[in-house]
Design an enzyme around this catalytic site. Sequence first.
Site, mmCIF file in Angstrom:
data_model
loop_
_atom_site.group_PDB
_atom_site.id
_atom_site.type_symbol
_atom_site.label_atom_id
_atom_site.label_comp_id
_atom_site.label_asym_id
_atom_site.label_seq_id
_atom_site.Cartn_x
_atom_site.Cartn_y
_atom_site.Cartn_z
ATOM 1 N N PRO A 1 0.816 -1.218 0.000
ATOM 2 C CA PRO A 1 0.000 0.000 0.000
ATOM 3 C C PRO A 1 0.847 1.264 0.000
ATOM 4 O O PRO A 1 1.935 1.298 0.579
ATOM 5 C CB PRO A 1 -0.790 -0.098 1.308
ATOM 6 C CG PRO A 1 -0.735 -1.523 1.698
ATOM 7 C CD PRO A 1 0.519 -2.102 1.124
ATOM 8 N N SER B 1 5.623 5.384 10.603
ATOM 9 C CA SER B 1 5.717 4.037 10.091
ATOM 10 C C SER B 1 4.342 3.478 9.797
ATOM 11 O O SER B 1 3.365 3.805 10.450
ATOM 12 C CB SER B 1 6.418 3.163 11.125
ATOM 13 O OG SER B 1 6.239 1.824 10.789
ATOM 14 N N LYS B 2 4.302 2.584 8.792
ATOM 15 C CA LYS B 2 3.033 1.921 8.534
ATOM 16 C C LYS B 2 3.015 0.551 9.208
ATOM 17 O O LYS B 2 1.990 -0.068 9.337
ATOM 18 C CB LYS B 2 2.802 1.790 7.041
ATOM 19 C CG LYS B 2 3.869 1.020 6.302
ATOM 20 C CD LYS B 2 3.565 0.946 4.820
ATOM 21 C CE LYS B 2 4.796 0.459 4.079
ATOM 22 N NZ LYS B 2 4.650 0.463 2.640
ATOM 23 N N ARG B 3 4.193 0.101 9.590
ATOM 24 C CA ARG B 3 4.244 -1.260 10.095
ATOM 25 C C ARG B 3 4.108 -1.310 11.606
ATOM 26 O O ARG B 3 3.368 -2.087 12.152
ATOM 27 C CB ARG B 3 5.556 -1.931 9.694
ATOM 28 C CG ARG B 3 5.633 -2.110 8.198
ATOM 29 C CD ARG B 3 6.797 -2.951 7.774
ATOM 30 N NE ARG B 3 6.982 -2.798 6.336
ATOM 31 C CZ ARG B 3 7.662 -1.815 5.787
ATOM 32 N NH1 ARG B 3 8.281 -0.935 6.558
ATOM 33 N NH2 ARG B 3 7.764 -1.711 4.482
#
Length: 499
Positions: free
Chosen positions: A20, A253-255
């Site tokens: 994404p 962060s996306k994680r």
Amino acid sequence: MNDSTDRPVRTRYAPSPTGPQHIGGIRSALFGWLYARRHGGQFILRIEDTDQKRSVPGSLEQILEAFDWLGMDIDEGPAQGGDFGPYIQSERLPLYRKWADWLVERGYAYKCFATAEELAAMRGAGAGYDRRYRGLPAAQVADLEAQGRLFVIRFKMPLTGKTSGQDMIRGSMSFDNSALQDAVLLKSDGFPTYHLAHIVDDYHMQISHVSRAVEWLPSFPLHLQIWDAFAWRKPQFAHLPVLLNPNGKGKLSKRKERFVDGGGKAVPVLAHEFMDAGFLPAAVMNFLTNIGWNYGDNQEIFSTAQAAKRFDLKDVNPANSAYPIAKLEWLNNQYIQTAEADYLARALKPILEEAGFNVDDDRLRQLVPSLRVRLKTLNDVLPMAGFFFADWASFEAPVADILVQRKMDRAGTVEILRGALPALEQLDGDFKPDEQHAAMAAYARNCGYKNGQVFGSLRAAVSGQKVSPPTFDTMAILGKAESTRRIKLAIDALSRELA
Ligand code: GLU
């Protein structure tokens, strides 16, 4: 030194297709895009998929969807085509091999036969790669190749001296060569690394300005050395600040665990989360442009077209910025307040429909003017105004907790509603908000109530909720008959509880 004016401006966004689309990537892309638009140049999308293990199918579609939604048009790219394609690196492999060989033939790079065990031992010893294959005589190289030994191609970084370069945002920079390793340019499977591939492509695609995240600054001297080895005209470079978590600590962060705002919502970080959360693309563009750059004149609200007239990479603030997510809801509301009514109605409709409401277009258009002031996001339409689209015949009086306003009790609420009813029934059939307002203010005054007590009780009675568009707008849309019917239902419900 080259300048933006002496060659056509061509900027690019070069994401790796790893899933994404992250908003940090979009922000980097935005600055390159704005620069291209400012100078009437081209903006190119290039997919850097040379790390095949990390490539996630569908990434390109997500990138294109996000750009399309935001209105960032792409001049050349995998979907658009162009004179410098292909725009996907895995489709350009022979080119990288050719230029890697070119560097080896001229002594700028060398074949390194280090095995996984050798590399592990070097790592274990604490130092990086010790350049053991750098000075190997040609005969020995030929011998190892003849044995079928796998090799990578590494760049021969100067061992001493300094590499200097110019950054549009950070000015003159100088780096000690001894701090750098002999980076891998081409892997044993024939795939290039970022270091080689992006330079070959930026050159062949005639990129004039490379704007990319500041994380690439440590390898900037390596890249400058590679450009010089090729003796190619370098683009200008701008190492962009990155977005930090809202508390200013660590890269957004996306994680990792998501940041949660004051209301307990996870802050949006991925492009589709902005779409899903009900932000307007124009507000998101304004929000992102404002991080690390400012329009000037103390003006926080400006269109992309306005920004494109002023934007310069040189003016970007080099410091990383905490993600000012709280600003986004404010900005979004500003955009919602000034959006065209039809545009807003079209944007709200699918949200209501997805929630299962049957949307009457006239009613929605009627609602938009009173609703827009209170919407922080488009999705707020559901708690705020979904009830307009529910089946009116099955409306039930809300519970006492909702009906009874602060510092009031049930008996007092029944009294207020009972008294209000005839005054409302007397009004004209078109039930204009200002006429209702005048009648209810007079009623409150005459009976010694506060306006808030009367208006709030009515709001709860007709909407069944604590928040809604302004009370009298709400009653006007419901109409006189439905509003008074609901007020009676509330009176009955409360009276039953009191009996
Ligand atoms: N593929 C690189 C990345 O995603 C591109 C960096 C660049 O813009 O050169 O970080």
